[in-house]
Design a protein around this motif. Sequence first.
Motif, short mmCIF file in Angstrom:
data_model
loop_
_atom_site.label_atom_id
_atom_site.label_comp_id
_atom_site.label_asym_id
_atom_site.label_seq_id
_atom_site.Cartn_x
_atom_site.Cartn_y
_atom_site.Cartn_z
N LEU A 16 -14.05 -0.70 33.99
CA LEU A 16 -15.17 -0.10 34.74
C LEU A 16 -14.82 1.26 35.34
CD1 LEU A 16 -16.56 -3.25 36.62
CD2 LEU A 16 -17.39 -2.22 34.50
N SER A 22 -8.38 1.63 38.47
CA SER A 22 -8.23 1.90 37.04
C SER A 22 -6.82 2.38 36.73
CB SER A 22 -9.24 2.97 36.60
OG SER A 22 -9.05 3.31 35.25
N LEU A 59 -15.90 2.16 28.34
CA LEU A 59 -17.28 1.69 28.27
C LEU A 59 -18.23 2.79 28.68
CD1 LEU A 59 -16.95 -1.85 29.94
CD2 LEU A 59 -16.84 -1.28 27.51
N SER A 61 -21.87 4.09 30.40
CA SER A 61 -22.53 3.68 31.64
C SER A 61 -23.40 2.44 31.42
CB SER A 61 -23.38 4.83 32.18
OG SER A 61 -22.56 5.92 32.54
N LYS A 64 -21.17 -0.65 31.00
CA LYS A 64 -20.66 -1.09 32.30
C LYS A 64 -21.73 -1.83 33.08
CE LYS A 64 -17.37 2.75 32.77
NZ LYS A 64 -17.04 3.98 33.50
N LYS A 65 -22.95 -1.33 33.00
CA LYS A 65 -24.06 -1.98 33.71
C LYS A 65 -24.33 -3.36 33.12
CE LYS A 65 -27.20 0.66 35.36
NZ LYS A 65 -28.37 1.56 35.56
N CYS A 68 -21.59 -5.72 34.39
CA CYS A 68 -21.82 -6.10 35.78
C CYS A 68 -23.04 -7.00 35.92
CB CYS A 68 -21.99 -4.84 36.64
SG CYS A 68 -20.50 -3.83 36.81
N ARG A 93 -22.08 0.10 39.18
CA ARG A 93 -21.14 -0.33 38.13
C ARG A 93 -19.75 -0.57 38.71
NH1 ARG A 93 -24.20 3.80 36.34
NH2 ARG A 93 -22.55 5.32 36.72
N LYS A 94 -19.73 -1.36 39.80
CA LYS A 94 -18.47 -1.65 40.49
C LYS A 94 -18.37 -3.14 40.81
CE LYS A 94 -17.80 2.85 42.76
NZ LYS A 94 -17.64 3.54 44.06
#
Length: 211
Positions: A16, A22, A59, A61, A64-65, A68, A93-94
Amino acid sequence: MHIEKNICDSIVGTLLSIDGKSKDNFNSRLDLQAMGIRDQLHPIQRGNRVILPAACYSLTSNEKKEFCKFLKEVKVPDGYASNISRCVQVNERKIFGLKSHDCHVLMQQLLPLAIRGVLQKNVCVVIVELCSFFKQLCSKVLKTDQLEHLENDIIVTLCKLERIFPPSFFDVMVHLPIHLASEAKVVGPVQYRWMYPIERYEMSHQEEEYK
């Protein structure tokens, strides 16, 4: 249990691109450049900007979404795990604030499902192999021949990971799984040694005190 948590944090943080978690950042790309390996991932200078080329584990955006969103919407039986959705921010996206048991459930049950369809097949397969190693190691019954297979398989799995992730990914925590199968041979199944029941008891005891 802490080995599993640290590896889980490293994988999720890298996938992510979470700041501070990271293992793929500007400095790690400079390391690749200094070692003269993986030319396709070296930083590219364009005017005043430095561009980091996308890696095979990078990934978009939207991906990543989707990752999540899966974790945000997943449902598990009562008492099986804590509410992992509280740690997930879909729009940002966390993922943050995962406890040890959250990472335990994530690595062994949810992560192999969450990465399907968003990661390249070769990356996905290796991460699933790593998750399968932890799942088999945490079985209620362990046989000596099974542990010997795990001991050999984890070496190959880590070598595959080295071909995918940057050297900065491989801290001491990623090395320690090599010794877990040997440890289980000596002291027995993992669930008799981990701290999850004790932590749950202490948490319930603290909640009673605050009532």
